[in-house]
Design a protein around this motif. Structure first.
Motif, PDB file in Angstrom:
ATOM      1  N   GLY A 141       0.798  -1.220   0.000  1.00 29.25           N
ATOM      2  CA  GLY A 141       0.000   0.000   0.000  1.00 29.25           C
ATOM      3  C   GLY A 141       0.827   1.264   0.000  1.00 29.25           C
ATOM      4  O   GLY A 141       0.297   2.339   0.284  1.00 29.25           O
ATOM      5  N   THR A 142       2.133   1.160  -0.293  1.00 31.43           N
ATOM      6  CA  THR A 142       2.999   2.335  -0.380  1.00 31.43           C
ATOM      7  C   THR A 142       3.831   2.264  -1.653  1.00 31.43           C
ATOM      8  O   THR A 142       3.959   1.207  -2.263  1.00 31.43           O
ATOM      9  CB  THR A 142       3.967   2.422   0.830  1.00 31.43           C
ATOM     10  OG1 THR A 142       4.816   1.264   0.817  1.00 31.43           O
ATOM     11  CG2 THR A 142       3.220   2.489   2.144  1.00 31.43           C
ATOM     12  N   GLU A 143       4.389   3.398  -2.026  1.00 38.33           N
ATOM     13  CA  GLU A 143       5.273   3.441  -3.192  1.00 38.33           C
ATOM     14  C   GLU A 143       6.487   2.544  -2.955  1.00 38.33           C
ATOM     15  O   GLU A 143       6.987   2.447  -1.848  1.00 38.33           O
ATOM     16  CB  GLU A 143       5.743   4.882  -3.411  1.00 38.33           C
ATOM     17  CG  GLU A 143       6.720   5.031  -4.566  1.00 38.33           C
ATOM     18  CD  GLU A 143       7.199   6.458  -4.724  1.00 38.33           C
ATOM     19  OE1 GLU A 143       6.640   7.166  -5.578  1.00 38.33           O
ATOM     20  OE2 GLU A 143       8.113   6.865  -3.988  1.00 38.33           O
ATOM     21  N   VAL A 144       6.948   1.879  -4.011  1.00 34.17           N
ATOM     22  CA  VAL A 144       8.204   1.137  -3.962  1.00 34.17           C
ATOM     23  C   VAL A 144       9.285   2.053  -4.517  1.00 34.17           C
ATOM     24  O   VAL A 144       9.115   2.662  -5.578  1.00 34.17           O
ATOM     25  CB  VAL A 144       8.143  -0.166  -4.790  1.00 34.17           C
ATOM     26  CG1 VAL A 144       9.512  -0.812  -4.891  1.00 34.17           C
ATOM     27  CG2 VAL A 144       7.140  -1.138  -4.182  1.00 34.17           C
ATOM     28  N   SER A 145      10.365   2.170  -3.789  1.00 33.55           N
ATOM     29  CA  SER A 145      11.510   2.961  -4.225  1.00 33.55           C
ATOM     30  C   SER A 145      12.743   2.075  -4.122  1.00 33.55           C
ATOM     31  O   SER A 145      12.910   1.356  -3.140  1.00 33.55           O
ATOM     32  CB  SER A 145      11.660   4.195  -3.334  1.00 33.55           C
ATOM     33  OG  SER A 145      12.777   4.950  -3.731  1.00 33.55           O
ATOM     34  N   ALA A 146      13.583   2.116  -5.140  1.00 27.81           N
ATOM     35  CA  ALA A 146      14.772   1.264  -5.159  1.00 27.81           C
ATOM     36  C   ALA A 146      15.910   1.972  -5.886  1.00 27.81           C
ATOM     37  O   ALA A 146      15.683   2.901  -6.655  1.00 27.81           O
ATOM     38  CB  ALA A 146      14.462  -0.063  -5.856  1.00 27.81           C
ATOM     39  N   ILE A 147      17.101   1.511  -5.622  1.00 33.33           N
ATOM     40  CA  ILE A 147      18.276   1.940  -6.372  1.00 33.33           C
ATOM     41  C   ILE A 147      18.648   0.786  -7.295  1.00 33.33           C
ATOM     42  O   ILE A 147      18.779  -0.355  -6.854  1.00 33.33           O
ATOM     43  CB  ILE A 147      19.474   2.251  -5.444  1.00 33.33           C
ATOM     44  CG1 ILE A 147      19.135   3.407  -4.499  1.00 33.33           C
ATOM     45  CG2 ILE A 147      20.722   2.567  -6.263  1.00 33.33           C
ATOM     46  CD1 ILE A 147      18.900   4.730  -5.168  1.00 33.33           C
ATOM     47  N   GLU A 148      18.794   1.081  -8.577  1.00 28.98           N
ATOM     48  CA  GLU A 148      19.161   0.073  -9.572  1.00 28.98           C
ATOM     49  C   GLU A 148      20.558   0.394 -10.081  1.00 28.98           C
ATOM     50  O   GLU A 148      20.827   1.522 -10.485  1.00 28.98           O
ATOM     51  CB  GLU A 148      18.148   0.103 -10.712  1.00 28.98           C
ATOM     52  CG  GLU A 148      18.345  -0.974 -11.741  1.00 28.98           C
ATOM     53  CD  GLU A 148      17.214  -0.981 -12.764  1.00 28.98           C
ATOM     54  OE1 GLU A 148      17.544  -1.057 -13.956  1.00 28.98           O
ATOM     55  OE2 GLU A 148      16.038  -0.898 -12.371  1.00 28.98           O
TER      56      GLU A 148
END
Length: 165
Positions: free
Chosen positions: A116-123
Motif C-alpha cells: 500500500g505504499t510506493e516502492v523505491s529502489a536503487i538500480e
C-alpha cells in the motif's frame, strides 16, 4: 580523486536520488532518476538510478543487456524472473526495504508493487548510460498471475523470499 575507480563527483550523489538527472518515465512505465552515469559523473561501464513505482504499479516485462542489482529502499515488490531461453516465469522474488536482488543479463523480469505504499529502489548496472539497454516485452505480461500475487500478499500467504511462479 580516483584510486578505487570511483570518481569524486559520485561521492556527492546520495542514495536518496538527489542528483542533477531529471526524473523520467522509463520503458517499463516506472519513474526513473539517474543518480550516477557517464553523463552525470563520468562513470565508465556502470550506472545507477532511483526507480519509483506507485501503489498498484507494475513494470512491463523486460530484459537488459547487462546484469542488474536492485536495492529496495521502501515498499514491498515481487520481481517475476524468467531465465534466458525459458518460455515462462520461473520464480517470484518478494523483497522489502534493505533487500537486494540480482538479475543476470538477458533474464526477463517484471516488478510488481505488492503493498500500500510506493516502492523505491536503487538500480545499479553495467550499462554506462542509465537504462539505455532496456528491451520491453509487453506480450509476456500475465495479469492473472499479478492479481494472484497481490491477493496472496494481502492475505499474508506470500512472504519475503523466492517462490515458484
Amino acid at each position: 580523486m580516483k584510486g578505487n575507480g570511483i570518481t569524486a563527483p559520485q561521492w556527492r550523489l546520495g542514495l536518496a536520488g538527489q542528483a542533477d538527472g531529471d526524473e523520467f518515465l522509463g520503458a517499463q512505465q516506472q519513474r526513473l532518476r539517474p543518480i550516477a552515469d557517464q553523463e552525470l559523473c563520468g562513470a565508465r561501464d556502470q550506472s545507477a538510478g532511483r526507480v519509483r513505482m506507485p501503489v498498484g504499479g507494475q513494470s512491463v516485462p523486460h530484459h537488459h543487456d547487462e546484469d542488474r542489482t536492485v536495492v529496495v529502499l521502501t515498499g514491498t515488490a515481487a520481481t517475476l524472473l524468467m531465465p534466458v531461453g525459458a518460455d515462462r516465469w520461473q520464480s517470484a522474488a518478494v523483497t522489502g526495504p534493505g533487500d537486494v536482488i540480482y538479475v543476470p543479463a538477458g533474464w526477463v523480469h517484471q516488478a510488481v508493487n505488492l503493498g500500500g505504499t510506493e516502492v523505491s529502489a536503487i538500480e545499479v548496472s553495467a550499462d554506462p548510460v542509465f537504462n539505455r539497454s532496456v528491451h520491453a516485452l509487453p506480450d509476456l505480461a500475465e495479469q492473472g498471475l499479478i492479481v494472484r500475487l497481490r491477493e496472496a500478499f494481502a492475505d499474508g500467504r506470500l512472504l519475503p523470499g523466492t517462490h515458484a511462479a
